[in-house]
Design a protein around this motif. Structure first.
Motif, PDB file in Angstrom:
ATOM      1  N   ARG A 111      44.579  52.502  33.686  1.00 41.11           N
ATOM      2  CA  ARG A 111      44.506  51.091  34.075  1.00 41.11           C
ATOM      3  C   ARG A 111      45.727  50.345  33.567  1.00 41.11           C
ATOM      4  O   ARG A 111      46.087  50.450  32.391  1.00 41.11           O
ATOM      5  CB  ARG A 111      43.220  50.444  33.538  1.00 41.11           C
ATOM      6  CG  ARG A 111      41.980  50.979  34.232  1.00 41.11           C
ATOM      7  CD  ARG A 111      40.694  50.435  33.657  1.00 41.11           C
ATOM      8  NE  ARG A 111      39.571  50.871  34.489  1.00 41.11           N
ATOM      9  CZ  ARG A 111      38.963  52.050  34.373  1.00 41.11           C
ATOM     10  NH1 ARG A 111      39.338  52.902  33.421  1.00 41.11           N
ATOM     11  NH2 ARG A 111      37.966  52.378  35.177  1.00 41.11           N
ATOM     12  N   ALA A 112      46.372  49.614  34.465  1.00 41.84           N
ATOM     13  CA  ALA A 112      47.498  48.764  34.101  1.00 41.84           C
ATOM     14  C   ALA A 112      47.076  47.303  34.240  1.00 41.84           C
ATOM     15  O   ALA A 112      46.188  46.971  35.036  1.00 41.84           O
ATOM     16  CB  ALA A 112      48.703  49.056  34.988  1.00 41.84           C
ATOM     17  N   TYR A 113      47.732  46.459  33.472  1.00 41.20           N
ATOM     18  CA  TYR A 113      47.438  45.020  33.500  1.00 41.20           C
ATOM     19  C   TYR A 113      48.744  44.266  33.707  1.00 41.20           C
ATOM     20  O   TYR A 113      49.774  44.592  33.108  1.00 41.20           O
ATOM     21  CB  TYR A 113      46.771  44.574  32.195  1.00 41.20           C
ATOM     22  CG  TYR A 113      45.401  45.198  32.039  1.00 41.20           C
ATOM     23  CD1 TYR A 113      44.254  44.515  32.437  1.00 41.20           C
ATOM     24  CD2 TYR A 113      45.258  46.491  31.560  1.00 41.20           C
ATOM     25  CE1 TYR A 113      43.001  45.107  32.344  1.00 41.20           C
ATOM     26  CE2 TYR A 113      44.011  47.095  31.463  1.00 41.20           C
ATOM     27  CZ  TYR A 113      42.891  46.395  31.867  1.00 41.20           C
ATOM     28  OH  TYR A 113      41.652  46.991  31.794  1.00 41.20           O
ATOM     29  N   VAL A 114      48.703  43.257  34.557  1.00 43.26           N
ATOM     30  CA  VAL A 114      49.875  42.406  34.761  1.00 43.26           C
ATOM     31  C   VAL A 114      49.439  40.956  34.587  1.00 43.26           C
ATOM     32  O   VAL A 114      48.502  40.483  35.246  1.00 43.26           O
ATOM     33  CB  VAL A 114      50.551  42.645  36.127  1.00 43.26           C
ATOM     34  CG1 VAL A 114      49.569  42.512  37.282  1.00 43.26           C
ATOM     35  CG2 VAL A 114      51.733  41.714  36.321  1.00 43.26           C
ATOM     36  N   ALA A 115      50.097  40.293  33.628  1.00 43.58           N
ATOM     37  CA  ALA A 115      49.829  38.877  33.357  1.00 43.58           C
ATOM     38  C   ALA A 115      50.971  38.049  33.932  1.00 43.58           C
ATOM     39  O   ALA A 115      52.132  38.474  33.925  1.00 43.58           O
ATOM     40  CB  ALA A 115      49.703  38.649  31.857  1.00 43.58           C
ATOM     41  N   PHE A 116      50.633  36.856  34.403  1.00 40.12           N
ATOM     42  CA  PHE A 116      51.608  35.932  34.974  1.00 40.12           C
ATOM     43  C   PHE A 116      51.633  34.670  34.110  1.00 40.12           C
ATOM     44  O   PHE A 116      50.573  34.126  33.778  1.00 40.12           O
ATOM     45  CB  PHE A 116      51.216  35.549  36.405  1.00 40.12           C
ATOM     46  CG  PHE A 116      50.925  36.734  37.290  1.00 40.12           C
ATOM     47  CD1 PHE A 116      51.924  37.334  38.025  1.00 40.12           C
ATOM     48  CD2 PHE A 116      49.632  37.253  37.379  1.00 40.12           C
ATOM     49  CE1 PHE A 116      51.659  38.424  38.843  1.00 40.12           C
ATOM     50  CE2 PHE A 116      49.356  38.347  38.183  1.00 40.12           C
ATOM     51  CZ  PHE A 116      50.370  38.932  38.917  1.00 40.12           C
ATOM     52  N   ALA A 117      52.820  34.202  33.748  1.00 42.20           N
ATOM     53  CA  ALA A 117      52.919  32.970  32.972  1.00 42.20           C
ATOM     54  C   ALA A 117      52.264  31.830  33.749  1.00 42.20           C
ATOM     55  O   ALA A 117      52.621  31.566  34.894  1.00 42.20           O
ATOM     56  CB  ALA A 117      54.376  32.652  32.679  1.00 42.20           C
ATOM     57  N   GLY A 118      51.279  31.197  33.140  1.00 47.99           N
ATOM     58  CA  GLY A 118      50.498  30.167  33.818  1.00 47.99           C
ATOM     59  C   GLY A 118      49.142  30.666  34.268  1.00 47.99           C
ATOM     60  O   GLY A 118      48.253  29.864  34.593  1.00 47.99           O
ATOM     61  N   GLY A 119      48.968  31.992  34.268  1.00 47.05           N
ATOM     62  CA  GLY A 119      47.673  32.568  34.623  1.00 47.05           C
ATOM     63  C   GLY A 119      47.423  32.563  36.124  1.00 47.05           C
ATOM     64  O   GLY A 119      48.186  31.999  36.908  1.00 47.05           O
ATOM     65  N   ILE A 120      46.350  33.224  36.514  1.00 42.42           N
ATOM     66  CA  ILE A 120      45.931  33.258  37.917  1.00 42.42           C
ATOM     67  C   ILE A 120      45.027  32.064  38.166  1.00 42.42           C
ATOM     68  O   ILE A 120      44.007  31.886  37.504  1.00 42.42           O
ATOM     69  CB  ILE A 120      45.210  34.577  38.240  1.00 42.42           C
ATOM     70  CG1 ILE A 120      46.148  35.768  38.000  1.00 42.42           C
ATOM     71  CG2 ILE A 120      44.714  34.576  39.692  1.00 42.42           C
ATOM     72  CD1 ILE A 120      45.477  37.112  38.131  1.00 42.42           C
ATOM     73  N   ASN A 121      45.416  31.252  39.125  1.00 45.92           N
ATOM     74  CA  ASN A 121      44.701  29.998  39.396  1.00 45.92           C
ATOM     75  C   ASN A 121      43.539  30.255  40.343  1.00 45.92           C
ATOM     76  O   ASN A 121      43.652  30.124  41.561  1.00 45.92           O
ATOM     77  CB  ASN A 121      45.668  28.972  39.983  1.00 45.92           C
ATOM     78  CG  ASN A 121      45.055  27.582  40.080  1.00 45.92           C
ATOM     79  OD1 ASN A 121      43.933  27.363  39.630  1.00 45.92           O
ATOM     80  ND2 ASN A 121      45.790  26.652  40.659  1.00 45.92           N
ATOM     81  N   THR A 122      42.426  30.650  39.755  1.00 44.16           N
ATOM     82  CA  THR A 122      41.199  30.897  40.516  1.00 44.16           C
ATOM     83  C   THR A 122      40.045  30.254  39.764  1.00 44.16           C
ATOM     84  O   THR A 122      40.109  30.120  38.532  1.00 44.16           O
ATOM     85  CB  THR A 122      40.972  32.413  40.705  1.00 44.16           C
ATOM     86  OG1 THR A 122      39.896  32.636  41.614  1.00 44.16           O
ATOM     87  CG2 THR A 122      40.663  33.098  39.395  1.00 44.16           C
ATOM     88  N   PRO A 123      38.999  29.797  40.431  1.00 45.82           N
ATOM     89  CA  PRO A 123      37.934  29.058  39.739  1.00 45.82           C
ATOM     90  C   PRO A 123      37.202  29.900  38.696  1.00 45.82           C
ATOM     91  O   PRO A 123      37.037  31.120  38.857  1.00 45.82           O
ATOM     92  CB  PRO A 123      36.974  28.676  40.878  1.00 45.82           C
ATOM     93  CG  PRO A 123      37.788  28.766  42.120  1.00 45.82           C
ATOM     94  CD  PRO A 123      38.780  29.860  41.885  1.00 45.82           C
ATOM     95  N   GLN A 124      36.767  29.247  37.636  1.00 45.06           N
ATOM     96  CA  GLN A 124      35.887  29.890  36.666  1.00 45.06           C
ATOM     97  C   GLN A 124      34.441  29.825  37.172  1.00 45.06           C
ATOM     98  O   GLN A 124      34.001  28.787  37.652  1.00 45.06           O
ATOM     99  CB  GLN A 124      35.972  29.201  35.304  1.00 45.06           C
ATOM    100  CG  GLN A 124      37.248  29.480  34.552  1.00 45.06           C
ATOM    101  CD  GLN A 124      37.144  29.068  33.089  1.00 45.06           C
ATOM    102  OE1 GLN A 124      36.175  28.444  32.662  1.00 45.06           O
ATOM    103  NE2 GLN A 124      38.146  29.427  32.301  1.00 45.06           N
ATOM    104  N   ILE A 125      33.760  30.941  37.083  1.00 45.37           N
ATOM    105  CA  ILE A 125      32.336  31.005  37.426  1.00 45.37           C
ATOM    106  C   ILE A 125      31.586  31.362  36.142  1.00 45.37           C
ATOM    107  O   ILE A 125      31.823  32.415  35.567  1.00 45.37           O
ATOM    108  CB  ILE A 125      32.049  32.065  38.512  1.00 45.37           C
ATOM    109  CG1 ILE A 125      32.923  31.853  39.740  1.00 45.37           C
ATOM    110  CG2 ILE A 125      30.567  32.070  38.872  1.00 45.37           C
ATOM    111  CD1 ILE A 125      32.665  30.565  40.470  1.00 45.37           C
ATOM    112  N   MET A 126      30.719  30.470  35.685  1.00 45.54           N
ATOM    113  CA  MET A 126      29.999  30.664  34.426  1.00 45.54           C
ATOM    114  C   MET A 126      30.968  30.950  33.277  1.00 45.54           C
ATOM    115  O   MET A 126      30.755  31.844  32.458  1.00 45.54           O
ATOM    116  CB  MET A 126      28.967  31.798  34.545  1.00 45.54           C
ATOM    117  CG  MET A 126      27.895  31.546  35.568  1.00 45.54           C
ATOM    118  SD  MET A 126      26.678  32.894  35.618  1.00 45.54           S
ATOM    119  CE  MET A 126      25.617  32.339  36.966  1.00 45.54           C
ATOM    120  N   GLY A 127      32.056  30.196  33.253  1.00 47.87           N
ATOM    121  CA  GLY A 127      32.987  30.264  32.138  1.00 47.87           C
ATOM    122  C   GLY A 127      33.988  31.392  32.183  1.00 47.87           C
ATOM    123  O   GLY A 127      34.688  31.632  31.192  1.00 47.87           O
ATOM    124  N   SER A 128      34.104  32.103  33.311  1.00 50.31           N
ATOM    125  CA  SER A 128      35.025  33.240  33.386  1.00 50.31           C
ATOM    126  C   SER A 128      35.596  33.381  34.789  1.00 50.31           C
ATOM    127  O   SER A 128      34.938  33.057  35.780  1.00 50.31           O
ATOM    128  CB  SER A 128      34.305  34.533  32.991  1.00 50.31           C
ATOM    129  OG  SER A 128      35.123  35.667  33.209  1.00 50.31           O
TER     130      SER A 128
END
Length: 328
Positions: A111-128
């Motif tokens: 498993r690889a992970y890629v983070a973007f400065a500013g994060g992924i702009n998607t709604p939080q559902i139940m805090g996540s």
């Protein structure tokens, strides 16, 4: 700013640390399989540790960037390229406008992970923001990415801006030593604590579990790792009410082949709980590929706590070092 998904890969989802506080309603935690890699990726681009990233499984997605973007790639090695050139891992990387980021097949880890400065702009559902695939909530429309999707990226904070400035000035030449946290070997020794039903298995079965090796089967997924090896059986049958389970709980079903519950585990389980994988070893476990070999060793609660504290100190020291490099 948005990123175009040119190829979906096997399974690429939006994940953060997880959806906590709703298990009493039957909502699973989900979140990253390898939390250390996710947290470190976010730290390397100046995000909060629990910001959403992409989790890419076994072979990867292909992304095209509409604007210059600061990213970090952690976790397994997928021979990732930027415009055909091998991408650096475990450090901040500036991706230029229109560049293509391609994840190939995993050669180390799963498993690889890629983070973007500013994060992924998607709604939080139940805090996540984590994707809960079976309920189709969170992440990107509650599903894995597919060709033609567009990921929206949030606004950068001052730490991300400072990192980006140093990258532009070519002052950043450092990366991090992940080996202190994650073991990517495919013949792995996993440390476990005794489970609540451990004593219901006789000495012979206990010794078998700790002395023999098991193979990770291809039926394993984000919900649970199914193992193949010597059968484990109870000393005598008994009625067990469903009880709470967690990431790393080792259950023994009637066929005697252990199951390790993973990030998308159910909230309760009715199989006997033989053991519990220590928190510090869960990221290494998450990086195993199908057919990998696992052996188990028993540790005390004190030993488990000690290594967890050491790992958390490593992460805190990294954050402190980055902040000092940027603002002093």
């Amino acid at each position: 700013m948005s990123i175009n998904v040119l190829h979906s890969g096997l399974l690429t989802t939006v994940q953060d640390i997880g959806r906590y506080g709703s298990q009493k309603y039957g909502v699973i935690v989900s979140g990253a399989m390898d939390s250390y890699s996710l947290r470190l990726a976010n730290i390397l681009v100046g995000n909060k540790e629990n910001e959403a990233t992409l989790e890419i499984t076994l072979y990867g997605t292909t992304l095209q960037f509409e604007e210059d973007t600061l990213i970090a790639i952690t976790g397994g090695d997928f021979l990732t390229t930027i415009d055909g050139i091998i991408a650096p891992l475990w450090r901040p990387v500036l991706i230029k406008k229109n560049s293509i980021l391609k994840f190939n097949s995993a050669i180390k880890g799963s498993r690889a992970y890629v983070a973007f400065a500013g994060g992924i702009n998607t709604p939080q559902i139940m805090g996540s923001k984590s994707t809960y695939l079976r309920a189709n909530i969170g992440g990107y429309e509650g599903r894995a990415l597919k060709k033609g999707d567009f990921l929206k990226i949030g606004e950068k904070n001052k730490t991300s801006e400072a990192l980006l400035q140093q990258l532009d000035d070519k002052n950043i030449s450092w990366s991090i030593n992940f080996n202190e946290l994650i073991n990517f070997q495919q013949d792995l020794i996993i440390r476990v604590l005794k489970g609540t039903e451990f004593e219901r298995f006789d000495k012979e079965n206990q010794q078998t579990f700790f002395q023999q090796s098991y193979t990770l089967t291809v039926q394993s997924d984000r919900m649970g790792y199914r193992l193949e090896g010597p059968s484990i059986s109870l000393s005598e049958k008994f009625e067990l009410l469903s009880e709470g389970v967690t990431f790393g709980t080792i259950q023994i079903p009637p066929n005697g082949q252990p199951i390790i519950l993973m990030a998308d585990r159910q909230t309760t389980g009715g199989y006997p709980k033989f053991g519990q994988v220590i928190t510090a070893d869960l990221p290494s476990l998450a990086q195993l590929q199908p057919r990998a070999t696992i052996r188990f060793t028993e540790v005390t609660l004190k030993e488990a706590e000690t290594v967890l504290v050491q790992n958390e100190q490593f992460i805190n020291n990294l954050k402190t070092a980055i902040h000092y490099k940027l603002f002093h």
